[in-house]
Design a protein around this motif. Structure first.
Motif, PDB file in Angstrom:
ATOM      1  N   ILE B   5       0.813  -1.315   0.063  1.00 40.00           N
ATOM      2  CA  ILE B   5      -0.052  -0.016   0.046  1.00 40.00           C
ATOM      3  C   ILE B   5       0.822   1.267   0.151  1.00 40.00           C
ATOM      4  O   ILE B   5       0.540   2.295  -0.817  1.00 40.00           O
ATOM      5  CB  ILE B   5      -1.059  -0.079   1.385  1.00 40.00           C
ATOM      6  N   ALA B   6       1.822   1.096   0.817  1.00 34.33           N
ATOM      7  CA  ALA B   6       2.844   2.402   1.026  1.00 34.33           C
ATOM      8  C   ALA B   6       3.499   2.849  -0.502  1.00 34.33           C
ATOM      9  O   ALA B   6       3.658   3.808  -0.967  1.00 34.33           O
ATOM     10  CB  ALA B   6       3.901   2.085   1.968  1.00 34.33           C
ATOM     11  N   ARG B   8       2.349   1.746  -3.174  1.00 30.84           N
ATOM     12  CA  ARG B   8       1.328   2.253  -4.207  1.00 30.84           C
ATOM     13  C   ARG B   8       0.944   3.621  -4.040  1.00 30.84           C
ATOM     14  O   ARG B   8       0.982   4.414  -5.171  1.00 30.84           O
ATOM     15  CB  ARG B   8       0.124   1.439  -4.258  1.00 30.84           C
ATOM     16  N   LEU B   9       0.898   4.168  -2.838  1.00 35.62           N
ATOM     17  CA  LEU B   9       0.681   5.536  -2.333  1.00 35.62           C
ATOM     18  C   LEU B   9       1.640   6.612  -2.770  1.00 35.62           C
ATOM     19  O   LEU B   9       1.465   7.515  -3.543  1.00 35.62           O
ATOM     20  CB  LEU B   9       0.446   5.604  -0.910  1.00 35.62           C
ATOM     21  N   ALA B  10       2.876   6.113  -2.643  1.00 36.06           N
ATOM     22  CA  ALA B  10       4.130   6.890  -3.125  1.00 36.06           C
ATOM     23  C   ALA B  10       4.089   6.821  -4.685  1.00 36.06           C
ATOM     24  O   ALA B  10       4.290   8.100  -5.044  1.00 36.06           O
ATOM     25  CB  ALA B  10       5.540   6.189  -2.697  1.00 36.06           C
ATOM     26  N   GLY B  11       3.747   5.935  -5.290  1.00 34.30           N
ATOM     27  CA  GLY B  11       3.717   6.063  -6.556  1.00 34.30           C
ATOM     28  C   GLY B  11       2.785   6.994  -7.311  1.00 34.30           C
ATOM     29  O   GLY B  11       2.692   7.301  -8.339  1.00 34.30           O
ATOM     30  N   SER B  12       1.746   7.147  -6.554  1.00 36.35           N
ATOM     31  CA  SER B  12       0.717   8.028  -6.854  1.00 36.35           C
ATOM     32  C   SER B  12       0.838   9.508  -6.700  1.00 36.35           C
ATOM     33  O   SER B  12       0.263  10.266  -7.280  1.00 36.35           O
ATOM     34  CB  SER B  12      -0.793   7.631  -6.355  1.00 36.35           C
ATOM     35  N   ILE B  13       1.996   9.707  -5.952  1.00 37.75           N
ATOM     36  CA  ILE B  13       2.423  11.386  -5.839  1.00 37.75           C
ATOM     37  C   ILE B  13       2.729  12.101  -7.214  1.00 37.75           C
ATOM     38  O   ILE B  13       1.886  12.923  -7.377  1.00 37.75           O
ATOM     39  CB  ILE B  13       3.457  11.515  -4.855  1.00 37.75           C
ATOM     40  N   PRO B  14       3.593  11.527  -8.114  1.00 38.37           N
ATOM     41  CA  PRO B  14       3.739  12.109  -9.245  1.00 38.37           C
ATOM     42  C   PRO B  14       2.587  12.141 -10.176  1.00 38.37           C
ATOM     43  O   PRO B  14       2.262  13.223 -11.017  1.00 38.37           O
ATOM     44  CB  PRO B  14       4.864  11.191  -9.877  1.00 38.37           C
ATOM     45  N   ILE B  15       1.791  11.330 -10.126  1.00 41.36           N
ATOM     46  CA  ILE B  15       0.535  11.306 -10.666  1.00 41.36           C
ATOM     47  C   ILE B  15      -0.470  12.297 -10.468  1.00 41.36           C
ATOM     48  O   ILE B  15      -1.012  13.198 -11.083  1.00 41.36           O
ATOM     49  CB  ILE B  15      -0.088   9.961 -10.688  1.00 41.36           C
ATOM     50  N   ILE B 249     -12.137  -6.835 -10.768  1.00 37.09           N
ATOM     51  CA  ILE B 249     -11.804  -5.784  -9.813  1.00 37.09           C
ATOM     52  C   ILE B 249     -11.165  -4.808 -10.404  1.00 37.09           C
ATOM     53  O   ILE B 249     -11.574  -3.601 -10.291  1.00 37.09           O
ATOM     54  CB  ILE B 249     -10.933  -6.385  -8.490  1.00 37.09           C
ATOM     55  N   THR B 250     -10.115  -5.039 -11.383  1.00 36.84           N
ATOM     56  CA  THR B 250      -9.471  -4.092 -12.169  1.00 36.84           C
ATOM     57  C   THR B 250     -10.303  -3.390 -13.145  1.00 36.84           C
ATOM     58  O   THR B 250     -10.219  -2.217 -13.282  1.00 36.84           O
ATOM     59  CB  THR B 250      -8.085  -4.804 -12.957  1.00 36.84           C
ATOM     60  N   ILE B 251     -11.175  -4.218 -13.907  1.00 35.30           N
ATOM     61  CA  ILE B 251     -12.194  -3.529 -14.432  1.00 35.30           C
ATOM     62  C   ILE B 251     -13.061  -2.352 -13.888  1.00 35.30           C
ATOM     63  O   ILE B 251     -13.326  -1.477 -14.597  1.00 35.30           O
ATOM     64  CB  ILE B 251     -12.930  -4.653 -15.333  1.00 35.30           C
ATOM     65  N   LEU B 252     -13.343  -2.824 -12.633  1.00 35.93           N
ATOM     66  CA  LEU B 252     -14.144  -1.853 -11.873  1.00 35.93           C
ATOM     67  C   LEU B 252     -13.624  -0.441 -11.959  1.00 35.93           C
ATOM     68  O   LEU B 252     -13.948   0.536 -12.182  1.00 35.93           O
ATOM     69  CB  LEU B 252     -14.448  -2.603 -10.695  1.00 35.93           C
ATOM     70  N   ASN B 306      -8.683   3.597  -9.097  1.00 38.39           N
ATOM     71  CA  ASN B 306      -7.642   2.667  -9.764  1.00 38.39           C
ATOM     72  C   ASN B 306      -6.784   2.231  -8.404  1.00 38.39           C
ATOM     73  O   ASN B 306      -6.464   0.903  -8.236  1.00 38.39           O
ATOM     74  CB  ASN B 306      -6.727   3.170 -10.476  1.00 38.39           C
ATOM     75  N   LEU B 307      -6.541   2.973  -7.364  1.00 41.19           N
ATOM     76  CA  LEU B 307      -5.721   2.696  -6.147  1.00 41.19           C
ATOM     77  C   LEU B 307      -6.419   1.665  -5.466  1.00 41.19           C
ATOM     78  O   LEU B 307      -5.852   0.724  -5.129  1.00 41.19           O
ATOM     79  CB  LEU B 307      -5.445   3.912  -5.535  1.00 41.19           C
ATOM     80  N   ILE B 308      -7.590   1.846  -5.234  1.00 38.92           N
ATOM     81  CA  ILE B 308      -8.463   0.966  -4.411  1.00 38.92           C
ATOM     82  C   ILE B 308      -8.615  -0.314  -5.047  1.00 38.92           C
ATOM     83  O   ILE B 308      -8.600  -1.222  -4.273  1.00 38.92           O
ATOM     84  CB  ILE B 308      -9.944   1.617  -4.118  1.00 38.92           C
ATOM     85  N   ALA B 309      -8.631  -0.237  -6.376  1.00 40.74           N
ATOM     86  CA  ALA B 309      -8.924  -1.561  -7.058  1.00 40.74           C
ATOM     87  C   ALA B 309      -7.739  -2.279  -6.946  1.00 40.74           C
ATOM     88  O   ALA B 309      -7.601  -3.680  -6.750  1.00 40.74           O
ATOM     89  CB  ALA B 309      -9.236  -1.349  -8.480  1.00 40.74           C
ATOM     90  N   ASP B 310      -6.288  -1.700  -7.129  1.00 40.35           N
ATOM     91  CA  ASP B 310      -5.259  -2.301  -7.319  1.00 40.35           C
ATOM     92  C   ASP B 310      -4.935  -2.753  -5.822  1.00 40.35           C
ATOM     93  O   ASP B 310      -4.447  -4.055  -5.394  1.00 40.35           O
ATOM     94  CB  ASP B 310      -4.019  -1.468  -7.397  1.00 40.35           C
ATOM     95  N   ILE B 311      -5.310  -2.162  -4.756  1.00 33.62           N
ATOM     96  CA  ILE B 311      -4.940  -2.745  -3.409  1.00 33.62           C
ATOM     97  C   ILE B 311      -5.909  -3.668  -3.249  1.00 33.62           C
ATOM     98  O   ILE B 311      -5.635  -4.837  -2.267  1.00 33.62           O
ATOM     99  CB  ILE B 311      -5.114  -1.496  -2.301  1.00 33.62           C
TER     100      ILE B 311
END
Lengths: 265, 327
Positions: B5-6, B8-15, B249-252, B306-311
């Motif tokens: 989770i950490a 993925r969260l860090a990865g979303s900062i540049p996004i 789940i990803t499709i969602l 997307n984050l929630i789906a990935d997690i």
């Protein structure tokens, strides 16, 4: 060749021919206003009826095919150019270039495309050129990802090493050896992309933010149907049917090609 | 799990940074200044007034300062005031949000209860008449422009048959209704919009489910399960289905931008007071603060989805959690 592919090619071939030959086959001028025949139902004189200004619907739909198909194809051309370049650079060179390009693609994928396009149209004024460019700029990400993954899987193969060994340039390797091998799935994706772009354009024009009247596009012919709902069913039915059949045709080609080349996705 | 989770969260900062930059850039594509759109041709707006507006929105500062100030206010959910009526943008959005979220949740719900059994049945009897006709309808649903389907259904149900109301979310005399009348009234108003917003999703999800279930059914563990003599029900639902449902789940997550974008179209056709129609109105009135706010919020929502789906995916599938690279 399978049936799906043939049917798809037949549909799109027929529509393209109609679009190209529009001045010869359409019974009237598309913007000829005839106050004697307003909102006429389909008849011998007007096979698909007329609209609220007495313009012949069939002629407008035939001319609309030029705009709608043209926008779809050119928009996808633009997204192909961006996607192929971005995807090959990312896949071939890797490293920093790869992270920057793929991160940008991720960012673009976060935007609801329709929001992004509407916002840009609001700023830049809707015109045919703007719509093609905007759709192209917001739909290259899928193609870039596809090219990148194809190139990643091809990059370490022996024929690429051989090409490097005889001193081929990066540009030569990408264009002569990598891209031709990655084109199949891209072609399928681009065909679906044309369908998507036509749908987008028609939705935009329907909302009044796409192709501007009096130039006929399938979407902006449908604007009038909101006002004539319950009065003139033909104005709702036929332009939509044209969009529907076109999308179906492109989807058939894409699915047919996929089966023909044996991709399973 | 926590490290995943950490990461993925860090990865979303540049996004997030990228999202704010692009949104900001779009509004500044405008030739001239945002204020000139309305006032340049209007002699009643004096130079002083224009300067005051520019000062109010910080338009007299260099562009990078404008960007920084704008993102700082963004963090506090302060999107400024709407050009059209001067109300805070965030207030206008939050009052419209429940309608859009409600319709999308409802249509998601219907998509899943219809499309998943459909996909499973298609995969089980692949090649049968059921599968063939399901494939046929998927093609039709994919190709149908939603706004056209909406117009045709309105013509049929609202005008020709007169069964359903044509627009809005409640009738005019809604406040005088009893509770059950109110519920029926809302259901009658929402029936068509929810159905229309389901169409594409229905086709997509049933297609993905079919592919995914077919792949699962060809795995060696299915042969093992059958060879053990497990009843067909158990093989299908305990062994194949549980694995096949994962990619959905990803499709969602991936379907969120489409749903948000699509809301513009059907909310403006059915005259529903949601954020899609608000956005359409904002675009028509060149209400830049509102446009910017909705673009940013739409993108952030998508990213969060997307984050929630990935997690969620990582939670149910440990292979993702322990994989070194996130592709």
């Amino acid at each position: 060749m399978n049936k799906l592919l043939l049917v798809g090619i037949a549909i799109i071939g027929f529509l393209s021919a109609a679009a190209i030959l529009a001045p010869f086959i359409s019974p009237y001028e598309p913007s000829l206003i005839d106050s004697a025949s307003l909102l006429m139902p389909p008849s011998y004189a007007h096979p698909l009826g007329t609209d609220g200004l007495g313009r012949d619907l069939l002629s407008r739909i035939i001319y609309g095919a030029r705009i709608s198909l043209g926008i779809g194809i050119i928009a996808v051309g633009i997204s192909l150019c961006i996607g192929v370049i971005a995807g090959s650079v990312a896949g071939y060179f890797g490293g920093l270039a790869d992270s920057i390009i793929m991160r940008s693609a991720d960012i673009m994928l976060c935007f609801p495309t329709f929001f992004l396009i509407l916002a840009t149209v609001a700023v830049l004024e809707p015109s045919i050129i703007n719509i093609m460019v905007i759709i192209g700029l917001t739909s290259w990400m899928g193609i870039a990802r596809l090219i990148r993954s194809e190139i990643l899987s091809l990059r370490e193969r022996e024929f690429i090493q051989a090409a490097k060994a005889i001193g081929a340039s990066h540009y030569g390797i990408i264009c002569r050896h990598l891209l031709p091998n990655a084109l199949g799935p891209v072609f399928v994706n681009a065909t679906l992309g044309i369908a998507g772009a036509i749908l987008l354009e028609s939705a935009l024009s329907f909302l009044g933010l796409g192709v501007q009247p009096p130039v006929p596009s399938w979407g902006n012919i449908l604007i009038e149907s909101k006002a004539t709902l319950g009065v003139a069913w033909w104005i709702t039915l036929f332009p939509g049917l044209a969009i529907f059949v076109t999308i179906l045709g492109f989807n058939f080609i894409a699915e047919g090609l996929r089966k023909h080349w044996g991709y399973n996705a | 799990m926590l490290t995943y989770i950490a990461r993925r969260l860090a990865g979303s900062i540049p996004i997030i940074l990228g999202i704010t930059m692009i949104s900001f850039a779009i509004i500044h594509l405008v030739p001239g200044k945002p204020t000139s759109a309305e006032s340049a041709l209007n002699p009643k707006v004096s130079l002083q007034v224009r300067e005051r507006i520019e000062k109010l929105y910080g338009l007299d500062k260099p562009i990078h300062v404008q960007y920084l100030e704008w993102t700082r206010r963004l963090l506090k959910l302060d999107f400024g005031r709407s050009f059209s009526d001067g109300r805070p943008v965030i207030e206008k959005i939050t009052e419209r949000l429940p309608v859009t979220v409600g319709i999308n949740v409802l249509s998601m719900f219907f998509i899943f209860i219809v499309a998943i059994p459909l996909g499973v049945k298609s995969a089980r009897s692949s090649g049968s008449w059921f599968d063939t006709s399901a494939t046929f309808f998927v093609f039709l649903f994919f190709a149908a422009p939603t706004f056209w389907v909406a117009l045709l259904l309105m013509q049929l149900f609202c005008i020709t048959l007169g069964w359903l109301p044509i627009s809005g979310i409640t009738s005019l005399d809604f406040e005088y209704f009893t509770f059950s009348q109110k519920v029926i009234d809302i259901v009658r108003h929402l029936a068509l919009p929810v159905f229309v917003s389901c169409i594409t999703g229905l086709a997509a999800v049933s297609r993905y489910m079919r592919t995914s279930m077919r792949e699962a059914l060809q795995q060696p563990y299915i042969y093992t399960a059958r060879a053990k003599g497990l009843p067909e029900r158990t093989v299908l639902y305990k062994h194949a289905f549980r694995n096949a449902i994962l990619p959905i789940i990803t499709i969602l997550g991936l379907s969120i931008p489409g749903l948000i974008g699509g809301s513009v179209i059907f909310e403006s056709i059915f005259a529903l007071p949601g954020i899609g129609r608000l956005f359409y109105e904002a675009v028509m009135m060149r209400d830049y603060p509102l446009i910017m706010a909705e673009v940013v919020l739409g993108a952030l929502l998508t990213m969060a989805g997307n984050l929630i789906a990935d997690i969620g995916y990582a939670y149910v599938d440990p292979r993702i959690r322990y994989a070194k690279k996130v592709s």
